[in-house]
Write an enzyme that holds these catalytic residues in place. Sequence first.
Site, PDB file in Angstrom:
ATOM      1  N   SER A  70       5.673  -7.066  -4.028  1.00  0.00           N
ATOM      2  CA  SER A  70       7.090  -7.231  -4.388  1.00  0.00           C
ATOM      3  C   SER A  70       7.573  -8.662  -4.191  1.00  0.00           C
ATOM      4  CB  SER A  70       7.965  -6.329  -3.518  1.00  0.00           C
ATOM      5  OG  SER A  70       7.485  -5.016  -3.523  1.00  0.00           O
TER       6      SER A  70
HETATM    7  N1  SAH Z   1       4.074  -2.888  -0.090  1.00  0.00           N
HETATM    8  C1  SAH Z   1       3.126  -3.468  -1.022  1.00  0.00           C
HETATM    9  C2  SAH Z   1       3.588  -3.286  -2.458  1.00  0.00           C
HETATM   10  C3  SAH Z   1       2.525  -2.662  -3.237  1.00  0.00           C
HETATM   11  S1  SAH Z   1       2.955  -2.006  -4.812  1.00  0.00           S
HETATM   12  C4  SAH Z   1       2.856  -4.918  -0.676  1.00  0.00           C
HETATM   13  O1  SAH Z   1       3.495  -5.456   0.244  1.00  0.00           O
HETATM   14  O2  SAH Z   1       1.965  -5.516  -1.291  1.00  0.00           O
HETATM   15  C5  SAH Z   1       3.014  -0.289  -4.463  1.00  0.00           C
HETATM   16  C6  SAH Z   1       1.751   0.335  -3.912  1.00  0.00           C
HETATM   17  O3  SAH Z   1       1.996   1.730  -3.807  1.00  0.00           O
HETATM   18  C7  SAH Z   1       0.517   0.205  -4.823  1.00  0.00           C
HETATM   19  O4  SAH Z   1      -0.516  -0.399  -4.108  1.00  0.00           O
HETATM   20  C8  SAH Z   1       0.189   1.639  -5.201  1.00  0.00           C
HETATM   21  O5  SAH Z   1      -1.206   1.898  -5.321  1.00  0.00           O
HETATM   22  C9  SAH Z   1       0.797   2.416  -4.046  1.00  0.00           C
HETATM   23  N2  SAH Z   1       1.090   3.809  -4.324  1.00  0.00           N
HETATM   24  C10 SAH Z   1       1.592   4.370  -5.457  1.00  0.00           C
HETATM   25  N3  SAH Z   1       1.717   5.702  -5.313  1.00  0.00           N
HETATM   26  C11 SAH Z   1       1.267   5.993  -4.057  1.00  0.00           C
HETATM   27  C12 SAH Z   1       1.125   7.204  -3.335  1.00  0.00           C
HETATM   28  N4  SAH Z   1       1.465   8.399  -3.839  1.00  0.00           N
HETATM   29  N5  SAH Z   1       0.613   7.129  -2.084  1.00  0.00           N
HETATM   30  C13 SAH Z   1       0.253   5.952  -1.529  1.00  0.00           C
HETATM   31  N6  SAH Z   1       0.363   4.773  -2.170  1.00  0.00           N
HETATM   32  C14 SAH Z   1       0.858   4.789  -3.424  1.00  0.00           C
END
Ligand code: SAH
Length: 220
Positions: A70
């Site tokens: 993000s």
């Molecule tokens: N907080 C992260 C942002 C990653 S984007 C950072 O600081 O980099 C969102 C993430 O959520 C992705 O890696 C995606 O694979 C994960 N995601 C999506 N659905 C999910 C679920 N049901 N359970 C766990 N992770 C999930």
Amino acid sequence: MTKVRLKGIGMTSQRTRNRLVERLAGGGIRDQFVLEAMRETPRHIFVDEALASRAYEDTALPIGFGQTLSQPYIVARMTEALLRDGPLRRVLEIGTGSGYQAAILARLVPEVYTVERIGSLSRKARRRFRELGLGNIRLRHCDGKMGWPEQAPFDGIIATAAPHQIPQSLLEQLGLQGRLIIPVGREGIQKLLLITRTSEAFEQEILEPVSFVPMLAGDS
Ligand code: SAH
């Protein structure tokens, strides 16, 4: 020779990080602890080397598998909202991704739990936490819609992927006065919500419109 190398390191280091923090403060982030955590955490470690020079721009960056780290402003805003009413002890993050948000939380909260459905991202994040010496983060590779029941209740839960509706299990895993920060809705029309569990109900506050990757079901 040495000078050139030092300058190269500087590009992804403290000076550029300070500038990012100034921009966040100018953009309305007030919590000094959050700003300090962002000043101390090297964001370039959380992206591929080819993107490292862009790590301190206030922009979202790709981390592979169609996922994104993000925008720093959003990370700061969500962290600030989570901690707005005082310190929290145990926080769960849904969507570890690169691990950056968890690394910021780890400087502000004693115990951080984070779950990710893509195994390769989870493994990379684990290596980064080790590299930074962040020993207070526990990771799990699983579907985060289920939360992490064995570790519940949490004082705070922060979701960095957007479901269409708030998963019931996340509400259930909030302790009393626990806070959930979560983007909800379909792509293009998501809202960032702050839910607080009181003794009688779950109170909801709409924070702002946001754009997150979807929260998917299952792991891979
Ligand atoms: N907080 C992260 C942002 C990653 S984007 C950072 O600081 O980099 C969102 C993430 O959520 C992705 O890696 C995606 O694979 C994960 N995601 C999506 N659905 C999910 C679920 N049901 N359970 C766990 N992770 C999930």
